[in-house]
Design a protein around this motif. Structure first.
Motif, PDB file in Angstrom:
ATOM      1  N   ALA A  30      28.537 -47.323  -6.850  1.00 60.66           N
ATOM      2  CA  ALA A  30      28.058 -47.826  -8.139  1.00 60.66           C
ATOM      3  C   ALA A  30      28.662 -49.186  -8.443  1.00 60.66           C
ATOM      4  O   ALA A  30      27.975 -50.091  -8.936  1.00 60.66           O
ATOM      5  CB  ALA A  30      28.392 -46.830  -9.249  1.00 60.66           C
ATOM      6  N   SER A  31      29.940 -49.347  -8.111  1.00 57.32           N
ATOM      7  CA  SER A  31      30.602 -50.634  -8.334  1.00 57.32           C
ATOM      8  C   SER A  31      29.973 -51.721  -7.463  1.00 57.32           C
ATOM      9  O   SER A  31      29.695 -52.829  -7.933  1.00 57.32           O
ATOM     10  CB  SER A  31      32.099 -50.503  -8.029  1.00 57.32           C
ATOM     11  OG  SER A  31      32.734 -51.755  -8.112  1.00 57.32           O
ATOM     12  N   LEU A  32      29.736 -51.377  -6.183  1.00 56.11           N
ATOM     13  CA  LEU A  32      29.106 -52.348  -5.283  1.00 56.11           C
ATOM     14  C   LEU A  32      27.681 -52.681  -5.735  1.00 56.11           C
ATOM     15  O   LEU A  32      27.259 -53.849  -5.687  1.00 56.11           O
ATOM     16  CB  LEU A  32      29.086 -51.812  -3.854  1.00 56.11           C
ATOM     17  CG  LEU A  32      30.449 -51.696  -3.162  1.00 56.11           C
ATOM     18  CD1 LEU A  32      30.290 -51.020  -1.797  1.00 56.11           C
ATOM     19  CD2 LEU A  32      31.086 -53.053  -3.001  1.00 56.11           C
TER      20      LEU A  32
ATOM     21  N   LYS B  78      40.210 -25.673  -1.915  1.00 54.89           N
ATOM     22  CA  LYS B  78      40.910 -26.957  -1.940  1.00 54.89           C
ATOM     23  C   LYS B  78      40.131 -27.990  -1.136  1.00 54.89           C
ATOM     24  O   LYS B  78      39.993 -29.140  -1.565  1.00 54.89           O
ATOM     25  CB  LYS B  78      42.324 -26.799  -1.385  1.00 54.89           C
ATOM     26  CG  LYS B  78      43.153 -28.066  -1.512  1.00 54.89           C
ATOM     27  CD  LYS B  78      44.564 -27.842  -1.063  1.00 54.89           C
ATOM     28  CE  LYS B  78      45.465 -29.026  -1.216  1.00 54.89           C
ATOM     29  NZ  LYS B  78      44.922 -30.313  -1.026  1.00 54.89           N
ATOM     30  N   GLU B  79      39.615 -27.578   0.036  1.00 49.22           N
ATOM     31  CA  GLU B  79      38.817 -28.494   0.845  1.00 49.22           C
ATOM     32  C   GLU B  79      37.572 -28.942   0.096  1.00 49.22           C
ATOM     33  O   GLU B  79      37.220 -30.129   0.117  1.00 49.22           O
ATOM     34  CB  GLU B  79      38.413 -27.819   2.165  1.00 49.22           C
ATOM     35  CG  GLU B  79      39.552 -27.611   3.135  1.00 49.22           C
ATOM     36  CD  GLU B  79      39.143 -26.802   4.359  1.00 49.22           C
ATOM     37  OE1 GLU B  79      37.951 -26.467   4.486  1.00 49.22           O
ATOM     38  OE2 GLU B  79      40.023 -26.504   5.185  1.00 49.22           O
ATOM     39  N   VAL B  80      36.924 -28.003  -0.580  1.00 51.20           N
ATOM     40  CA  VAL B  80      35.717 -28.344  -1.345  1.00 51.20           C
ATOM     41  C   VAL B  80      36.074 -29.290  -2.494  1.00 51.20           C
ATOM     42  O   VAL B  80      35.343 -30.254  -2.759  1.00 51.20           O
ATOM     43  CB  VAL B  80      35.030 -27.061  -1.865  1.00 51.20           C
ATOM     44  CG1 VAL B  80      33.977 -27.367  -2.906  1.00 51.20           C
ATOM     45  CG2 VAL B  80      34.406 -26.306  -0.701  1.00 51.20           C
ATOM     46  N   GLN B  81      37.198 -29.037  -3.153  1.00 50.19           N
ATOM     47  CA  GLN B  81      37.619 -29.929  -4.227  1.00 50.19           C
ATOM     48  C   GLN B  81      37.935 -31.318  -3.680  1.00 50.19           C
ATOM     49  O   GLN B  81      37.596 -32.325  -4.296  1.00 50.19           O
ATOM     50  CB  GLN B  81      38.842 -29.357  -4.947  1.00 50.19           C
ATOM     51  CG  GLN B  81      38.521 -28.189  -5.847  1.00 50.19           C
ATOM     52  CD  GLN B  81      39.769 -27.576  -6.482  1.00 50.19           C
ATOM     53  OE1 GLN B  81      40.884 -27.830  -6.032  1.00 50.19           O
ATOM     54  NE2 GLN B  81      39.567 -26.776  -7.514  1.00 50.19           N
ATOM     55  N   ASP B  82      38.583 -31.371  -2.513  1.00 43.88           N
ATOM     56  CA  ASP B  82      38.875 -32.665  -1.890  1.00 43.88           C
ATOM     57  C   ASP B  82      37.576 -33.385  -1.527  1.00 43.88           C
ATOM     58  O   ASP B  82      37.452 -34.596  -1.738  1.00 43.88           O
ATOM     59  CB  ASP B  82      39.747 -32.479  -0.643  1.00 43.88           C
ATOM     60  CG  ASP B  82      41.158 -32.023  -0.977  1.00 43.88           C
ATOM     61  OD1 ASP B  82      41.554 -32.135  -2.163  1.00 43.88           O
ATOM     62  OD2 ASP B  82      41.862 -31.550  -0.064  1.00 43.88           O
ATOM     63  N   GLN B  83      36.601 -32.633  -0.979  1.00 46.00           N
ATOM     64  CA  GLN B  83      35.314 -33.239  -0.639  1.00 46.00           C
ATOM     65  C   GLN B  83      34.604 -33.738  -1.889  1.00 46.00           C
ATOM     66  O   GLN B  83      34.020 -34.818  -1.886  1.00 46.00           O
ATOM     67  CB  GLN B  83      34.422 -32.242   0.105  1.00 46.00           C
ATOM     68  CG  GLN B  83      34.869 -31.961   1.522  1.00 46.00           C
ATOM     69  CD  GLN B  83      34.011 -30.887   2.190  1.00 46.00           C
ATOM     70  OE1 GLN B  83      33.174 -30.257   1.557  1.00 46.00           O
ATOM     71  NE2 GLN B  83      34.237 -30.692   3.485  1.00 46.00           N
ATOM     72  N   ALA B  84      34.657 -32.941  -2.963  1.00 43.12           N
ATOM     73  CA  ALA B  84      34.017 -33.353  -4.214  1.00 43.12           C
ATOM     74  C   ALA B  84      34.679 -34.615  -4.751  1.00 43.12           C
ATOM     75  O   ALA B  84      33.989 -35.544  -5.218  1.00 43.12           O
ATOM     76  CB  ALA B  84      34.100 -32.233  -5.247  1.00 43.12           C
ATOM     77  N   ALA B  85      36.002 -34.677  -4.678  1.00 44.40           N
ATOM     78  CA  ALA B  85      36.712 -35.873  -5.135  1.00 44.40           C
ATOM     79  C   ALA B  85      36.331 -37.081  -4.276  1.00 44.40           C
ATOM     80  O   ALA B  85      36.137 -38.189  -4.797  1.00 44.40           O
ATOM     81  CB  ALA B  85      38.225 -35.646  -5.084  1.00 44.40           C
ATOM     82  N   ALA B  86      36.206 -36.862  -2.970  1.00 40.79           N
ATOM     83  CA  ALA B  86      35.805 -37.960  -2.075  1.00 40.79           C
ATOM     84  C   ALA B  86      34.382 -38.421  -2.396  1.00 40.79           C
ATOM     85  O   ALA B  86      34.091 -39.630  -2.395  1.00 40.79           O
ATOM     86  CB  ALA B  86      35.913 -37.527  -0.619  1.00 40.79           C
ATOM     87  N   ILE B  87      33.498 -37.462  -2.669  1.00 41.10           N
ATOM     88  CA  ILE B  87      32.109 -37.812  -3.004  1.00 41.10           C
ATOM     89  C   ILE B  87      32.073 -38.604  -4.309  1.00 41.10           C
ATOM     90  O   ILE B  87      31.365 -39.613  -4.420  1.00 41.10           O
ATOM     91  CB  ILE B  87      31.241 -36.541  -3.095  1.00 41.10           C
ATOM     92  CG1 ILE B  87      31.028 -35.966  -1.692  1.00 41.10           C
ATOM     93  CG2 ILE B  87      29.899 -36.831  -3.754  1.00 41.10           C
ATOM     94  CD1 ILE B  87      30.392 -34.586  -1.683  1.00 41.10           C
ATOM     95  N   VAL B  88      32.853 -38.165  -5.296  1.00 42.61           N
ATOM     96  CA  VAL B  88      32.893 -38.875  -6.581  1.00 42.61           C
ATOM     97  C   VAL B  88      33.451 -40.280  -6.380  1.00 42.61           C
ATOM     98  O   VAL B  88      32.920 -41.256  -6.929  1.00 42.61           O
ATOM     99  CB  VAL B  88      33.723 -38.068  -7.607  1.00 42.61           C
ATOM    100  CG1 VAL B  88      34.038 -38.900  -8.838  1.00 42.61           C
ATOM    101  CG2 VAL B  88      32.978 -36.809  -8.011  1.00 42.61           C
ATOM    102  N   ALA B  89      34.510 -40.403  -5.583  1.00 39.67           N
ATOM    103  CA  ALA B  89      35.096 -41.720  -5.329  1.00 39.67           C
ATOM    104  C   ALA B  89      34.094 -42.620  -4.607  1.00 39.67           C
ATOM    105  O   ALA B  89      33.953 -43.806  -4.951  1.00 39.67           O
ATOM    106  CB  ALA B  89      36.378 -41.579  -4.504  1.00 39.67           C
ATOM    107  N   ALA B  90      33.395 -42.063  -3.621  1.00 40.95           N
ATOM    108  CA  ALA B  90      32.387 -42.850  -2.898  1.00 40.95           C
ATOM    109  C   ALA B  90      31.259 -43.261  -3.834  1.00 40.95           C
ATOM    110  O   ALA B  90      30.758 -44.396  -3.771  1.00 40.95           O
ATOM    111  CB  ALA B  90      31.837 -42.048  -1.719  1.00 40.95           C
ATOM    112  N   ALA B  91      30.856 -42.350  -4.717  1.00 41.54           N
ATOM    113  CA  ALA B  91      29.784 -42.667  -5.667  1.00 41.54           C
ATOM    114  C   ALA B  91      30.229 -43.769  -6.626  1.00 41.54           C
ATOM    115  O   ALA B  91      29.453 -44.689  -6.941  1.00 41.54           O
ATOM    116  CB  ALA B  91      29.383 -41.419  -6.443  1.00 41.54           C
TER     117      ALA B  91
END
Length: 186
Positions: free
Chosen positions: A108-110, A91-104
């Motif tokens: 990308a938007s910026l 779950k922690e890894v999935q949360d980190q992956a989701a955070a990484i995707v959101a940051a990416a």
């Protein structure tokens, strides 16, 4: 266990005695001999404490089975704890992956917004440069038209003056121009 043994002895002794015919206590009676042999066998078993050994072996086996069950329970509990730990980590890894995707996505938007702003600045610069080139070309064209108009006007004036002017008037104009140049130089 002792109740079971007493039941076996009672059933073993009573059955042959009831089934035999004639005097029971006689070596000629096979039922008596079998009963006597059985009682001696049971007596030998009790003398060597075989029922206690069997009971002890059964108790040891029961303790072994109980210890294996306890160990199995402990292993199951440990496996469940390990599974829960892995599920938390997943779950922690999935949360980190989701955070990484959101940051990416945000990066990308910026980056897209920055690229858009840079493109607008570049377009404005090029537009300004194009407008400067147009203004320069326009000024050059206006100067060229003026120069040509002056050349045509001088040429036309030269023809008109040449047709209307006499030699004496021309000499007078030349002397005036020389005097003017001489006054400006000194």
């Amino acid at each position: 266990m002792r109740n079971t043994l007493a039941l076996i002895l009672t059933a073993g002794v009573a059955s042959p005695a009831l089934a035999a015919s004639g005097p029971f206590v006689s070596l000629g009676n096979t039922d008596f001999v079998v009963t006597l042999g059985f009682l001696v066998f049971i007596g030998v078993l009790f003398y060597f404490k075989v029922p206690g050994m069997i009971g002890g072996a059964l108790d040891n086996r029961a303790q072994g089975i109980q210890s294996e069950l306890d160990e199995a329970r402990a292993l199951r509990d440990e496996a469940q704890a390990l599974l829960a730990s892995y599920e938390r980590k997943q779950k922690e890894v999935q949360d980190q992956a989701a955070a990484i995707v959101a940051a990416a996505k945000e990066d990308a938007s910026l980056a897209a917004e920055q690229a858009k702003a840079d493109l607008e600045v570049s377009i404005a610069r090029r537009l300004a440069a194009a407008q400067d080139q147009i203004a320069s070309a326009e000024a050059s064209a206006v100067k060229e038209v003026r120069d040509q108009a002056i050349t045509i006007a001088v040429s036309a004036a030269n023809e008109v003056i040449a047709k209307q002017m006499t030699a004496a008037q021309g000499n007078k104009l030349i002397d005036a121009a020389i005097a003017e140049v001489d006054a400006k130089l000194h």
